[in-house]
Design an enzyme around this catalytic site. Structure first.
Site, mmCIF file in Angstrom:
data_model
loop_
_atom_site.group_PDB
_atom_site.id
_atom_site.type_symbol
_atom_site.label_atom_id
_atom_site.label_comp_id
_atom_site.label_asym_id
_atom_site.label_seq_id
_atom_site.Cartn_x
_atom_site.Cartn_y
_atom_site.Cartn_z
ATOM 1 N N ASP A 11 0.879 -1.177 0.000
ATOM 2 C CA ASP A 11 0.000 0.000 0.000
ATOM 3 C C ASP A 11 0.913 1.222 0.000
ATOM 4 O O ASP A 11 2.124 1.108 0.220
ATOM 5 C CB ASP A 11 -0.892 -0.021 1.254
ATOM 6 N N SER A 12 0.315 2.384 -0.186
ATOM 7 C CA SER A 12 1.094 3.624 -0.111
ATOM 8 C C SER A 12 1.587 3.871 1.313
ATOM 9 O O SER A 12 2.404 4.756 1.536
ATOM 10 C CB SER A 12 0.223 4.801 -0.535
ATOM 11 N N GLU A 152 -1.365 8.513 8.275
ATOM 12 C CA GLU A 152 0.052 8.144 8.127
ATOM 13 C C GLU A 152 0.908 8.661 9.290
ATOM 14 O O GLU A 152 1.996 8.154 9.542
ATOM 15 C CB GLU A 152 0.609 8.671 6.804
ATOM 16 N N CYS A 184 -10.967 3.544 0.450
ATOM 17 C CA CYS A 184 -9.522 3.722 0.643
ATOM 18 C C CYS A 184 -9.156 2.863 1.848
ATOM 19 O O CYS A 184 -9.853 2.909 2.874
ATOM 20 C CB CYS A 184 -9.199 5.189 0.917
ATOM 21 N N HIS A 186 -6.941 3.105 3.979
ATOM 22 C CA HIS A 186 -6.603 3.831 5.215
ATOM 23 C C HIS A 186 -7.847 4.129 6.060
ATOM 24 O O HIS A 186 -7.751 4.303 7.269
ATOM 25 C CB HIS A 186 -5.932 5.173 4.884
HETATM 26 N N1 DGL Z 1 -4.705 3.372 0.940
HETATM 27 C C1 DGL Z 1 -4.831 3.837 -0.356
HETATM 28 C C2 DGL Z 1 -6.143 3.566 -1.027
HETATM 29 O O1 DGL Z 1 -6.760 2.562 -0.721
HETATM 30 C C3 DGL Z 1 -4.063 5.024 -0.824
HETATM 31 C C4 DGL Z 1 -4.292 6.306 -0.169
HETATM 32 C C5 DGL Z 1 -3.291 7.328 -0.652
HETATM 33 O O2 DGL Z 1 -2.093 7.042 -0.604
HETATM 34 O O3 DGL Z 1 -3.745 8.401 -1.082
HETATM 35 O O4 DGL Z 1 -6.576 4.284 -1.880
#
Ligand code: DGL
Length: 264
Positions: A11-12, A152, A184, A186
């Site tokens: 993931d990011s 984050e 998302c 997150h």
């Molecule tokens: N967790 C990510 C998602 O599901 C990426 C969020 C991001 O880095 O902007 O989209």
């Protein structure tokens, strides 16, 4: 390829751990390598080309660690890059997308909200999902600008974050949605805040469990499911950002689970 090889998850940042939690619950005997590309978070505002480049980097990194399958535990990465990854590499990829279909099927008010990143909401794959599955239901999209940055940093419930979330929820509540889709990975960290602001009849839905089930199906189909009675697979975490935040996320999701944290 052998079934003993680990499953790669990226993931990011720490968002994909909300998917990892479901994967481990369903497949406790598998080994997992989790890669948090926190140095490059957020992916949401980046161009499709930039997201593809970052995904290629992450995939090469996981392949160098011998992964048998990769879970793209990021909606933004999936909706922008999974077709490219599947065409370039010969291992199975499992992606994650906003759960439009189950929400649209169950909605009684015929209005659902989707909270996701700009990159996901503007992607052609997301638009195709709406065409295929919205089923006449009115979809209210909200870009969760700024949320990933808070999460984050390990901020899951500050007053500042609560204020941002409330700003996004208020218009959705006024539209009489009965489902809120978290698009998302997150955002499941926000569930405690969401439950304080949302009326009881609005159901929050994410795709983590569905992704875990799909991963298990694909492993079985490909003969890659690890057959062992040992239910204590390992999780190795790698981060190019702040490893302590990843540890905080792990401790929220798992109790008594073996893990190894590595800063890179
Ligand atoms: N967790 C990510 C998602 O599901 C990426 C969020 C991001 O880095 O902007 O989209």
């Amino acid at each position: 390829m052998s079934s003993k090889q680990p499953i790669g998850v990226f993931d990011s940042g720490i968002g994909g751990t909300t998917v990892l939690k479901e994967l481990v619950e369903l497949m406790p005997n598998e080994d997992f390598i989790y890669y948090a590309d926190s140095a490059n978070a957020p992916y949401g505002p980046k161009s499709k080309e930039a997201i593809i480049q970052l995904c290629v980097k992450n995939v090469e990194w996981l392949l160098a660690r011998n992964c048998k399958l990769i879970v793209v535990a990021c909606n933004t990465a999936t909706t922008n890059a999974i077709a490219f990854l599947r065409a370039k590499y010969h291992i199975p990829f499992i992606g994650i997308e906003p759960a439009i279909k189950p929400a649209a099927l169950r909605s009684k008010t015929q209005h659902i909200g989707v909270l996701a990143t700009l990159g996901t909401l503007t992607s052609p794959l997301f638009h195709k999902t709406l065409l295929d599955h919205a089923n006449g239901v009115v979809i209210h999209n909200v870009i969760g600008k700024g949320l990933v940055e808070h999460i984050e940093k390990g901020d899951f419930n500050s007053d500042k974050l609560k204020k941002i979330v409330l700003n996004y929820l208020t218009p959705l509540i006024q539209k009489e949605i009965d489902y809120l889709v978290l698009g998302c990975t997150h955002y499941p960290f926000l569930k405690p805040i969401l439950s304080t602001f949302l009326p009881d009849h609005i159901i929050v839905i994410d795709s983590g469990e569905a992704v875990a089930k799909q991963t298990l199906n694909v492993l079985k189909q490909k003969g890659l499911k690890y057959q062992t009675n040992n239910e204590n697979g390992n999780i190795h975490y790698f981060s190019n950002g702040n490893i302590e935040i990843l540890e905080k996320a792990h401790n929220l999701h798992f109790i008594d689970k073996k893990m190894h944290f590595i800063d890179i």
